[in-house]
Design a protein around this motif. Sequence first.
Motif, PDB file in Angstrom:
ATOM      1  N   GLY A  51       0.813  -1.205   0.000  1.00  0.00           N
ATOM      2  CA  GLY A  51       0.000   0.000   0.000  1.00  0.00           C
ATOM      3  C   GLY A  51       0.844   1.251   0.000  1.00  0.00           C
ATOM      4  N   LYS A  52       0.522   2.171  -0.912  1.00  0.00           N
ATOM      5  CA  LYS A  52       1.159   3.485  -0.924  1.00  0.00           C
ATOM      6  C   LYS A  52       0.394   4.354   0.069  1.00  0.00           C
ATOM      7  CE  LYS A  52       2.244   7.453  -3.729  1.00  0.00           C
ATOM      8  NZ  LYS A  52       1.946   8.194  -4.943  1.00  0.00           N
ATOM      9  N   VAL A  53       1.084   4.869   1.067  1.00  0.00           N
ATOM     10  CA  VAL A  53       0.452   5.655   2.124  1.00  0.00           C
ATOM     11  C   VAL A  53       0.081   7.032   1.571  1.00  0.00           C
ATOM     12  CG1 VAL A  53       0.753   6.650   4.416  1.00  0.00           C
ATOM     13  CG2 VAL A  53       1.696   4.388   3.908  1.00  0.00           C
ATOM     14  N   THR A  54      -1.201   7.389   1.731  1.00  0.00           N
ATOM     15  CA  THR A  54      -1.692   8.673   1.229  1.00  0.00           C
ATOM     16  C   THR A  54      -1.970   9.674   2.337  1.00  0.00           C
ATOM     17  OG1 THR A  54      -3.998   7.931   1.205  1.00  0.00           O
ATOM     18  CG2 THR A  54      -2.691   7.581  -0.819  1.00  0.00           C
ATOM     19  N   ASP A  55      -2.145   9.188   3.575  1.00  0.00           N
ATOM     20  CA  ASP A  55      -2.365  10.086   4.707  1.00  0.00           C
ATOM     21  C   ASP A  55      -2.234   9.289   5.999  1.00  0.00           C
ATOM     22  OD1 ASP A  55      -2.833  12.424   6.099  1.00  0.00           O
ATOM     23  OD2 ASP A  55      -4.842  12.766   5.279  1.00  0.00           O
ATOM     24  N   ILE A  56      -1.961   9.998   7.077  1.00  0.00           N
ATOM     25  CA  ILE A  56      -1.812   9.385   8.402  1.00  0.00           C
ATOM     26  C   ILE A  56      -2.425  10.310   9.448  1.00  0.00           C
ATOM     27  CG2 ILE A  56      -0.140   8.801  10.221  1.00  0.00           C
ATOM     28  CD1 ILE A  56       1.740   7.791   8.095  1.00  0.00           C
ATOM     29  N   HIS A  57      -3.093   9.710  10.432  1.00  0.00           N
ATOM     30  CA  HIS A  57      -3.569  10.440  11.610  1.00  0.00           C
ATOM     31  C   HIS A  57      -3.095   9.674  12.842  1.00  0.00           C
ATOM     32  CE1 HIS A  57      -6.084  12.821  14.258  1.00  0.00           C
ATOM     33  NE2 HIS A  57      -6.443  11.686  14.830  1.00  0.00           N
ATOM     34  N   LEU A  58      -2.554  10.399  13.823  1.00  0.00           N
ATOM     35  CA  LEU A  58      -2.000   9.773  15.031  1.00  0.00           C
ATOM     36  C   LEU A  58      -2.719  10.262  16.279  1.00  0.00           C
ATOM     37  CD1 LEU A  58       1.775  10.224  14.152  1.00  0.00           C
ATOM     38  CD2 LEU A  58       0.392   8.162  13.861  1.00  0.00           C
ATOM     39  N   GLU A  59      -2.819   9.377  17.267  1.00  0.00           N
ATOM     40  CA  GLU A  59      -3.353   9.696  18.595  1.00  0.00           C
ATOM     41  C   GLU A  59      -2.284   9.326  19.620  1.00  0.00           C
ATOM     42  OE1 GLU A  59      -6.451  10.862  19.516  1.00  0.00           O
ATOM     43  OE2 GLU A  59      -7.191  10.985  17.456  1.00  0.00           O
ATOM     44  N   ASP A  60      -2.263  10.040  20.737  1.00  0.00           N
ATOM     45  CA  ASP A  60      -1.278   9.768  21.790  1.00  0.00           C
ATOM     46  C   ASP A  60      -1.911   8.846  22.838  1.00  0.00           C
ATOM     47  OD1 ASP A  60       1.044   9.819  23.264  1.00  0.00           O
ATOM     48  OD2 ASP A  60       0.571  11.726  24.245  1.00  0.00           O
ATOM     49  N   LYS A  61      -1.849   7.543  22.564  1.00  0.00           N
ATOM     50  CA  LYS A  61      -2.406   6.527  23.461  1.00  0.00           C
ATOM     51  C   LYS A  61      -1.452   5.338  23.486  1.00  0.00           C
ATOM     52  CE  LYS A  61      -7.275   7.395  22.331  1.00  0.00           C
ATOM     53  NZ  LYS A  61      -8.487   6.750  21.813  1.00  0.00           N
ATOM     54  N   GLU A  62      -1.690   4.423  24.391  1.00  0.00           N
ATOM     55  CA  GLU A  62      -0.912   3.185  24.464  1.00  0.00           C
ATOM     56  C   GLU A  62      -1.496   2.147  23.506  1.00  0.00           C
ATOM     57  OE1 GLU A  62       1.931   2.484  26.306  1.00  0.00           O
ATOM     58  OE2 GLU A  62       1.889   4.648  26.654  1.00  0.00           O
ATOM     59  N   PRO A  63      -0.652   1.263  22.946  1.00  0.00           N
ATOM     60  CA  PRO A  63      -1.130   0.275  21.975  1.00  0.00           C
ATOM     61  C   PRO A  63      -1.729  -0.968  22.622  1.00  0.00           C
ATOM     62  CG  PRO A  63       1.220   0.025  22.278  1.00  0.00           C
ATOM     63  CD  PRO A  63       0.803   1.232  23.096  1.00  0.00           C
ATOM     64  N   LEU A  64      -2.610  -1.621  21.867  1.00  0.00           N
ATOM     65  CA  LEU A  64      -3.077  -2.961  22.197  1.00  0.00           C
ATOM     66  C   LEU A  64      -2.034  -3.928  21.646  1.00  0.00           C
ATOM     67  CD1 LEU A  64      -5.370  -4.756  23.310  1.00  0.00           C
ATOM     68  CD2 LEU A  64      -6.396  -4.672  21.021  1.00  0.00           C
ATOM     69  N   ILE A  65      -1.655  -4.903  22.437  1.00  0.00           N
ATOM     70  CA  ILE A  65      -0.582  -5.830  22.054  1.00  0.00           C
ATOM     71  C   ILE A  65      -1.112  -7.254  22.074  1.00  0.00           C
ATOM     72  CG2 ILE A  65       1.678  -6.733  22.775  1.00  0.00           C
ATOM     73  CD1 ILE A  65       2.246  -3.977  23.936  1.00  0.00           C
ATOM     74  N   PHE A  66      -0.557  -8.090  21.212  1.00  0.00           N
ATOM     75  CA  PHE A  66      -0.936  -9.501  21.146  1.00  0.00           C
ATOM     76  C   PHE A  66       0.322 -10.346  21.268  1.00  0.00           C
ATOM     77  CE2 PHE A  66      -2.887 -13.299  19.160  1.00  0.00           C
ATOM     78  CZ  PHE A  66      -4.082 -13.311  19.875  1.00  0.00           C
ATOM     79  N   TYR A  67       0.307 -11.290  22.219  1.00  0.00           N
ATOM     80  CA  TYR A  67       1.452 -12.167  22.428  1.00  0.00           C
ATOM     81  C   TYR A  67       0.961 -13.524  22.907  1.00  0.00           C
ATOM     82  CZ  TYR A  67       5.424 -14.408  24.613  1.00  0.00           C
ATOM     83  OH  TYR A  67       6.379 -15.330  24.960  1.00  0.00           O
ATOM     84  N   SER A  68       1.424 -14.559  22.259  1.00  0.00           N
ATOM     85  CA  SER A  68       1.153 -15.932  22.674  1.00  0.00           C
ATOM     86  C   SER A  68      -0.352 -16.197  22.822  1.00  0.00           C
ATOM     87  CB  SER A  68       1.908 -16.239  23.970  1.00  0.00           C
ATOM     88  OG  SER A  68       2.089 -17.628  24.119  1.00  0.00           O
ATOM     89  N   GLY A  69      -1.124 -15.669  21.852  1.00  0.00           N
ATOM     90  CA  GLY A  69      -2.554 -15.944  21.819  1.00  0.00           C
ATOM     91  C   GLY A  69      -3.395 -15.113  22.759  1.00  0.00           C
ATOM     92  N   LYS A  70      -2.807 -14.070  23.388  1.00  0.00           N
ATOM     93  CA  LYS A  70      -3.552 -13.253  24.338  1.00  0.00           C
ATOM     94  C   LYS A  70      -3.306 -11.773  24.091  1.00  0.00           C
ATOM     95  CE  LYS A  70      -3.204 -16.676  28.002  1.00  0.00           C
ATOM     96  NZ  LYS A  70      -2.598 -16.998  29.279  1.00  0.00           N
ATOM     97  N   TYR A  71      -4.333 -10.973  24.381  1.00  0.00           N
ATOM     98  CA  TYR A  71      -4.179  -9.521  24.349  1.00  0.00           C
ATOM     99  C   TYR A  71      -3.371  -9.091  25.555  1.00  0.00           C
ATOM    100  CZ  TYR A  71      -7.825  -9.425  20.792  1.00  0.00           C
ATOM    101  OH  TYR A  71      -8.548  -9.616  19.647  1.00  0.00           O
ATOM    102  N   ARG A  72      -2.539  -8.088  25.360  1.00  0.00           N
ATOM    103  CA  ARG A  72      -1.696  -7.565  26.437  1.00  0.00           C
ATOM    104  C   ARG A  72      -1.681  -6.042  26.338  1.00  0.00           C
ATOM    105  NH1 ARG A  72       1.297 -12.321  28.544  1.00  0.00           N
ATOM    106  NH2 ARG A  72       0.579 -13.944  27.155  1.00  0.00           N
ATOM    107  N   SER A  73      -1.055  -5.405  27.321  1.00  0.00           N
ATOM    108  CA  SER A  73      -0.826  -3.966  27.239  1.00  0.00           C
ATOM    109  C   SER A  73       0.561  -3.671  27.801  1.00  0.00           C
ATOM    110  CB  SER A  73      -1.903  -3.188  28.000  1.00  0.00           C
ATOM    111  OG  SER A  73      -1.868  -3.518  29.363  1.00  0.00           O
ATOM    112  N   LEU A  74       1.095  -2.526  27.410  1.00  0.00           N
ATOM    113  CA  LEU A  74       2.402  -2.116  27.913  1.00  0.00           C
ATOM    114  C   LEU A  74       2.254  -1.607  29.335  1.00  0.00           C
ATOM    115  CD1 LEU A  74       3.901  -0.023  24.973  1.00  0.00           C
ATOM    116  CD2 LEU A  74       4.548  -2.326  25.669  1.00  0.00           C
ATOM    117  N   GLU A  75       3.253  -1.857  30.137  1.00  0.00           N
ATOM    118  CA  GLU A  75       3.302  -1.230  31.453  1.00  0.00           C
ATOM    119  C   GLU A  75       4.471  -0.277  31.420  1.00  0.00           C
ATOM    120  OE1 GLU A  75       3.140  -3.646  34.912  1.00  0.00           O
ATOM    121  OE2 GLU A  75       1.768  -5.079  33.997  1.00  0.00           O
TER     122      GLU A  75
END
Length: 159
Positions: free
Chosen positions: A128-152
């Motif tokens: 995909g050729k990127v045509t625009d981007i919008h960003l928010e200042d939040k923490e990401p949702l993470i996936f590891y070993s079959g489970k949702y996680r979050s950063l600490e």
Amino acid sequence: MDDRQFRTAMGKFTTGVTVIATEVEGEGVHGMTANAFMSVSLDPKLVVISVREQARILSKLQESKIFSVNILANDQQEVSMIFAGQLKDKQVEFDHLDGKPVIPGAIAQIACEVSAEYVEGDHTLFIGKVTDIHLEDKEPLIFYSGKYRSLEEEKIVTV
């Protein structure tokens, strides 16, 4: 090695969680949860997504030639589950960025036009050729070993 062992090994790679969305005129928005996404190039700005050959969104991407990558925030696990087919009675409202459907509240909304597609194994890779981007200042949702996680947040101790 069997398929389960391969999937388990791939699950050991920690990823963010994205929803890929596209819109076909007269058919509305289609989306899928994915963690097979990466940046490819800075000049030109390119990303790649990987879509399984049985995915319903595959033909929609091929028809529309547009998509967005929505990197989900840590409070959007339910959104991920909706587009993974795990929550069937809920819907998501979409905004638009450069004419592509995007998910409100995602930490990054990346609008793209398909520049190439390649069939590899049981997946199609869309560049995909990127045509625009919008960003928010939040923490990401993470996936590891079959489970949702979050950063600490790391605790920094000063002496």
